[in-house]
Design a protein around this motif. Structure first.
Motif, short mmCIF file in Angstrom:
data_model
loop_
_atom_site.label_atom_id
_atom_site.label_comp_id
_atom_site.label_asym_id
_atom_site.label_seq_id
_atom_site.Cartn_x
_atom_site.Cartn_y
_atom_site.Cartn_z
N MET A 1 0.84 -1.21 0.00
CA MET A 1 0.00 0.00 0.00
C MET A 1 0.88 1.25 0.00
SD MET A 1 -3.11 0.67 -0.23
CE MET A 1 -3.95 2.23 -0.33
N GLU A 2 1.88 1.21 0.88
CA GLU A 2 2.79 2.35 1.00
C GLU A 2 3.54 2.59 -0.31
OE1 GLU A 2 3.87 5.53 3.00
OE2 GLU A 2 2.49 3.98 3.78
N GLU A 3 3.97 1.49 -0.92
CA GLU A 3 4.69 1.57 -2.20
C GLU A 3 3.81 2.19 -3.26
OE1 GLU A 3 7.69 -0.76 -3.31
OE2 GLU A 3 8.22 0.00 -1.31
N LEU A 4 2.55 1.72 -3.28
CA LEU A 4 1.62 2.20 -4.29
C LEU A 4 1.38 3.70 -4.13
CD1 LEU A 4 -0.11 1.06 -6.56
CD2 LEU A 4 -2.00 0.90 -4.97
N LYS A 5 1.24 4.11 -2.86
CA LYS A 5 1.01 5.53 -2.62
C LYS A 5 2.17 6.37 -3.15
CE LYS A 5 -0.19 7.80 1.33
NZ LYS A 5 -0.30 7.84 2.80
N GLY A 6 3.36 5.89 -2.89
CA GLY A 6 4.55 6.60 -3.37
C GLY A 6 4.54 6.69 -4.89
N ILE B 1 1.99 6.57 -6.93
CA ILE B 1 0.95 7.49 -7.41
C ILE B 1 1.40 8.94 -7.20
CG2 ILE B 1 -1.40 8.30 -6.96
CD1 ILE B 1 -2.15 5.39 -6.42
N ALA B 2 2.05 9.17 -6.06
CA ALA B 2 2.53 10.53 -5.80
C ALA B 2 3.53 10.95 -6.87
CB ALA B 2 3.17 10.59 -4.42
N ALA C 1 1.62 13.57 0.17
CA ALA C 1 0.92 12.30 -0.10
C ALA C 1 1.68 11.11 0.52
CB ALA C 1 0.78 12.11 -1.61
N GLU D 1 4.26 8.34 10.04
CA GLU D 1 3.31 8.53 8.95
C GLU D 1 3.70 9.71 8.05
OE1 GLU D 1 0.36 7.28 7.45
OE2 GLU D 1 1.26 5.58 8.50
#
Lengths: 272, 70, 193
Positions: free
Chosen positions: B1-6, B8-9, B70, C26
């Protein structure tokens, strides 16, 4: 050096193709105190901020100390820098009353210039303007000054002319007024701060990642053999960026000063 | 999830850079043709060009900030 | 009561630490964007010091230097202007003198030429006069000689004629009458000629 260790500590040249820290904040925030003055701990960043102040004051002092009629080369450089800010920025943009704002614009220009050039200064290699505290603080000061000048020179008409622009068709006035209001009071200081900050962060990131990667790969040739060649393009690319960043450092100092002058000018002359 | 967010950012920043890239190109192109046509006004044109670049750049900068948020 | 409060505070503190720890994990990106308070204070102090230094020392100092330089340049310029004026007046004087000398030289040359011409004219006139005199004298001499010769000739002719006529006529005529006769004859001859 500190950054070099920080970055290379999280680097595995045998498997990665570039060295990058776990979190970019490691390259910008130093929590350890170098030393303490009384109750205040001085981190590396705070030390560099104070160093920038000392350098600016020293440059001016040694450039102008001898009030000689034939100044030295260094004196001429300082004088022409000051003349440039006065003639091209202060009076050039604001007009004759710009002389009043000249000391502020000059100190802004020199402080930001020295802070930016720390990025490409060997052994320092850290632009203090890549900290939001500096970029944001100076932008906030600009914001305070241009709002104050606008209110002082034009009173309530300053805000009135912004939210109710009479040069626009009446149906569009609320919309344009809202846009103008947001753009003047929120976007101006924000973009002013972020422009400087983002340019310096990006430059510092590029330089650090490329040069550290190049160095780590090339220096660990004994362990990783042929893979050490990966370091050469990184290093060459990093050197190219290094030259580019010198230009960016000067240009950003110029732009933040220029925009500050433009904002003050638009607060003085509200008719357009 | 974290990877994906990065990821997309990063894409978001890339998209945010397109418009200002074109815009800055247009600003500089017009400034160059203006300077070529009237070299005596080059100083004024250069100042205005930097201002135009600075305003156009703002969008890319906001994209850059969002990349970090993000 | 007190222990409960302490316990609550402790729990609260733990919770806050937990939250801030989470937040650190976070939102590290945001952390980069937010100003660090220590640096903000340091930055503002540093900038204000720079500003006061620029305002109170650097700008007035540069202005003073520029004014001094301007005054010096103005002074030098004025001195140069004075020197120029002086040089120009000197040049005028010299030119005047030079033109005076030229006129004088021209006058001298003219005088000399006039004198020469005078002398030349004198000499020519004297020579002409002399030549005229010589010519006239010669003329006079020639005329006198001719008259003398003519008189002589006439007498001799008369004498000769007389003697011839005496021989022819004999002594019939007296001397006086004969002479008259011959003269008339000769005059007639002269008239024929």
């Amino acid at each position: 050096m500190e950054q070099l260790i920080l970055a290379s500590g999280a680097c595995d040249p045998a498997n990665d193709i570039i060295c990058k820290p776990e979190n970019v904040i490691e390259l910008f925030q130093f929590e350890d105190n170098l030393f303490a003055i009384g109750p205040w701990g001085i981190t590396r960043t705070v030390f560099l901020i104070l160093l920038a102040m000392v350098i600016v004051v020293a440059l001016l002092y040694f450039g102008l100390r001898k009030r000689s009629l034939n100044p030295s080369k260094f004196g001429v450089t300082i004088e022409s820098l000051m003349g440039f800010v006065r003639d091209d920025i202060a009076t050039g943009i604001i007009g004759p009353e710009g002389v009043k704002y000249y000391p502020w614009l000059l100190s802004l220009f020199l402080f930001v210039l020295v802070g930016n050039l720390f990025e490409v200064t060997p052994l320092i290699n850290f632009p203090i303007t890549s900290r939001m505290a500096i970029a944001g603080g100076l932008s906030l000061l600009t914001w305070v000054i241009f709002v104050f000048v606008g209110l002082k020179k034009n009173g309530f008409r300053y805000v009135g002319a912004l939210v109710w622009p009479t040069t626009v068709p009446i149906a569009l006035r609320p919309l344009v007024g809202l846009i103008e209001f947001v753009s003047t009071f929120f976007l101006r200081p924000l973009t002013l701060a972020v422009r400087l900050f983002a340019n310096m962060v990006a430059g510092h990131l590029m330089l650090t990642l490329l040069l550290v990667s190049g160095w780590v790969f090339m220096s660990s040739v004994g362990e990783i053999g042929i893979r050490a060649l990966i370091g050469i393009p990184w290093f060459v690319f990093g050197l190219g960026i290094y030259v580019f960043e010198i230009i960016v450092a000067v240009l950003q100092a110029y732009i933040i000063t220029l925009l500050s002058a433009v904002y003050v000018e638009s607060s003085i002359h509200i008719e357009h | 999830m974290e990877e994906l967010k990065g990821a997309i950012a990063v894409m978001g920043y890339g998209l945010a850079a397109i418009g200002p890239g074109i815009g800055i190109g247009l600003v500089v192109a017009s400034a160059i043709s203006a300077m070529a046509r009237q070299p005596e006004a080059a100083g004024m044109v250069r100042t205005t060009m930097f201002l135009g670049i600075a305003f156009t750049e703002a969008l890319a900068l906001i994209g850059f900030v969002l990349f970090f948020i993000a | 009561m007190l222990s409960m409060l302490t316990q609550a505070m402790f729990l609260f503190q733990e919770e806050v630490e937990q939250i801030s720890h989470d937040a650190e994990e976070e939102v590290s990106g945001i952390q980069l964007l937010l100003p660090h308070p220590d640096e903000l204070i340091a930055g503002l102090i540093a900038f204000v010091i720079v500003f006061f230094f620029v305002w109170k020392w650097a700008v007035p100092s540069l202005n003073k230097t520029l004014e001094a330089r301007q005054a010096k340049i103005r002074g030098e310029y004025e001195a140069a202007e004075d020197a120029k004026v002086e040089a120009e007046s000197l040049l005028g004087d010299y030119q005047e003198q030079l033109s005076g000398a030229k006129d004088e030289a021209a006058g001298i040359v003219d005088d000399a030429r006039n004198a020469g011409e005078q002398v030349k004219a004198d000499i020519v006139a004297r020579a002409e006069t002399e030549a005229e005199q010589i010519k006239e004298r010669a003329h006079g001499e020639i005329t006198g000689e001719r008259e003398r010769v003519s008189g002589e000739l006439r007498r001799q002719v008369a004498d000769l004629s007389l003697s011839v006529a005496e021989k022819v006529v004999g002594d019939s005529l007296d001397d006086e009458r004969q002479r008259e006769l011959v003269d008339r004859y000769i005059d007639d001859l002269g008239g024929v000629h």
